[in-house]
Enzyme design. Sequence first.
Site, PDB file in Angstrom:
ATOM      1  N   SER A  22      35.258  58.585  44.137  1.00  0.00           N
ATOM      2  CA  SER A  22      35.891  57.834  44.027  1.00  0.00           C
ATOM      3  C   SER A  22      36.855  57.640  45.444  1.00  0.00           C
ATOM      4  O   SER A  22      36.602  58.695  46.035  1.00  0.00           O
ATOM      5  CB  SER A  22      37.240  58.373  43.065  1.00  0.00           C
ATOM      6  N   PRO A  23      37.009  56.335  45.154  1.00  0.00           N
ATOM      7  CA  PRO A  23      37.633  55.851  46.520  1.00  0.00           C
ATOM      8  C   PRO A  23      39.211  56.621  47.026  1.00  0.00           C
ATOM      9  O   PRO A  23      39.910  56.601  46.209  1.00  0.00           O
ATOM     10  CB  PRO A  23      38.162  53.848  46.603  1.00  0.00           C
ATOM     11  N   CYS A  25      41.481  57.500  49.994  1.00  0.00           N
ATOM     12  CA  CYS A  25      42.641  56.673  51.084  1.00  0.00           C
ATOM     13  C   CYS A  25      42.833  58.143  52.305  1.00  0.00           C
ATOM     14  O   CYS A  25      43.429  58.853  51.953  1.00  0.00           O
ATOM     15  CB  CYS A  25      43.913  56.593  51.150  1.00  0.00           C
ATOM     16  N   ALA A  57      40.151  52.595  49.391  1.00  0.00           N
ATOM     17  CA  ALA A  57      40.783  51.178  49.385  1.00  0.00           C
ATOM     18  C   ALA A  57      41.227  50.452  50.588  1.00  0.00           C
ATOM     19  O   ALA A  57      41.805  51.237  51.652  1.00  0.00           O
ATOM     20  CB  ALA A  57      42.135  51.272  48.570  1.00  0.00           C
ATOM     21  N   GLN A  99      35.829  49.777  47.954  1.00  0.00           N
ATOM     22  CA  GLN A  99      37.136  49.255  47.468  1.00  0.00           C
ATOM     23  C   GLN A  99      38.200  48.221  47.990  1.00  0.00           C
ATOM     24  O   GLN A  99      38.500  48.201  49.653  1.00  0.00           O
ATOM     25  CB  GLN A  99      37.837  50.354  47.058  1.00  0.00           C
ATOM     26  N   TYR A 181      49.007  48.466  42.490  1.00  0.00           N
ATOM     27  CA  TYR A 181      48.745  48.135  43.801  1.00  0.00           C
ATOM     28  C   TYR A 181      49.095  45.904  43.554  1.00  0.00           C
ATOM     29  O   TYR A 181      49.329  45.781  42.402  1.00  0.00           O
ATOM     30  CB  TYR A 181      47.950  48.383  44.631  1.00  0.00           C
ATOM     31  N   ARG A 244      38.566  48.650  39.011  1.00  0.00           N
ATOM     32  CA  ARG A 244      39.924  49.201  39.130  1.00  0.00           C
ATOM     33  C   ARG A 244      41.166  49.090  38.064  1.00  0.00           C
ATOM     34  O   ARG A 244      41.710  47.927  39.481  1.00  0.00           O
ATOM     35  CB  ARG A 244      39.643  50.331  40.032  1.00  0.00           C
ATOM     36  N   GLY A 337      37.895  62.595  42.441  1.00  0.00           N
ATOM     37  CA  GLY A 337      37.953  62.868  43.301  1.00  0.00           C
ATOM     38  C   GLY A 337      38.201  64.158  43.853  1.00  0.00           C
ATOM     39  O   GLY A 337      37.341  64.748  44.965  1.00  0.00           O
ATOM     40  N   ARG A 338      39.227  64.776  43.348  1.00  0.00           N
ATOM     41  CA  ARG A 338      39.654  65.799  44.465  1.00  0.00           C
ATOM     42  C   ARG A 338      38.839  66.219  44.944  1.00  0.00           C
ATOM     43  O   ARG A 338      37.960  68.021  45.916  1.00  0.00           O
ATOM     44  CB  ARG A 338      41.336  66.412  44.288  1.00  0.00           C
TER      45      ARG A 338
END
Length: 372
Positions: A22-23, A25, A57, A99, A181, A244, A337-338
């Site tokens: 996953s993207p 930041c 992002a 992204q 966003y 997304r 992600g994590r």
Amino acid sequence: MSILFSPLTLRGTTLRNRLWVSPMCMYSAADGVPQEWHHTHLAQFASGGAGLIVAEATAVSPEGRISPRDTGIWTDEQRNAWAPIVAAIHARGSKAGIQLAHAGRKASTWWPFSGRRGSVAAEDGGWPTLAPSAVAYEGFAEPVALDAAGIDAVVSDFAAATRRSLEAGFEVLEVHGAHGYLLHQFLSPLSNRRDDEYGGSLENRARLLLRVVRAVRDAAGGARAGKPGVWRGSPQEGVPLIVRISATDAADGGFDVDEAAIVAEWAVEAGADLIDVSSGGLVAHQAIEVSPGYQVPLAAKIRKTAGVPVTAVGMITDGAHAESVLAAGDADAVFVGREWLRDPHFALRAAHELGVEVDYWPKQYQRARWAN
């Protein structure tokens, strides 16, 4: 047979497996330019067997950054800095995605490890933020409502960012329409109070997202999905495009999964190839109960209702869980992600745990391939 470790082809691009990064930041850029941190951070996941790695992002304009330390793709300098990072990912066998994002009213904020919270003041390097309506996110500065010219500029910025991304070598694009966003702000009646063609009905609230999807698809090449001939080329040509979305605001009166399914179908008709299903982020008072796989049912409903390919995400931390999501028909691929942060070789570990032979173990790591 493992679905998780079977390839997936989007347009002409084949991804070696369906376990993706996953993207996320990093808040470590300088004037939007990615640094050595980004190079090491992203390349390690390719060594670890990821099928697709989507860079964080990345703002399509200076005012679109979440924080002053976000990456960008609005200048040639930024494009040139991304190019060797993309090359490093490719050299290790993964596909590189980016992204494309605009933070809207959640822009110009302090990064998480800055020790401060809220909006960044002008004297500290902040800037005025933009939104569909002059409605602030809780605790942030009030944004300026975009006018028609400003909306057109946003669409143009996404198209220009697409062209620079392709020049940098990215093979997959993702439009960020989630997590509160800008594009999500237009989708939700909680943040969109407009009474023009961009507000009110779902069709109007989705108008900007769909304009962006069409602009990105046009810049990325290939025909619109399901409607060959609308854009240049054939549906198999061009770069894959993911969108997304947050499938629910998890707040009364907000955007919900039923509306998300409709928007997902519209997005695919506009040129998207895959819908990345997440949730939340629009308002601070959201009510989301977090648990392993908590967002998977949202992806499953959109996949079933809209009949479009989707990815699932949300506290998926082992290969067996990821495999079960795909085996149940809830998604076509899994974003994680994590767990990738905890273990940059997550795909290699998951393959080993599932008893799957993959041919992309780095030669340098072969001695760790077996248990003894």
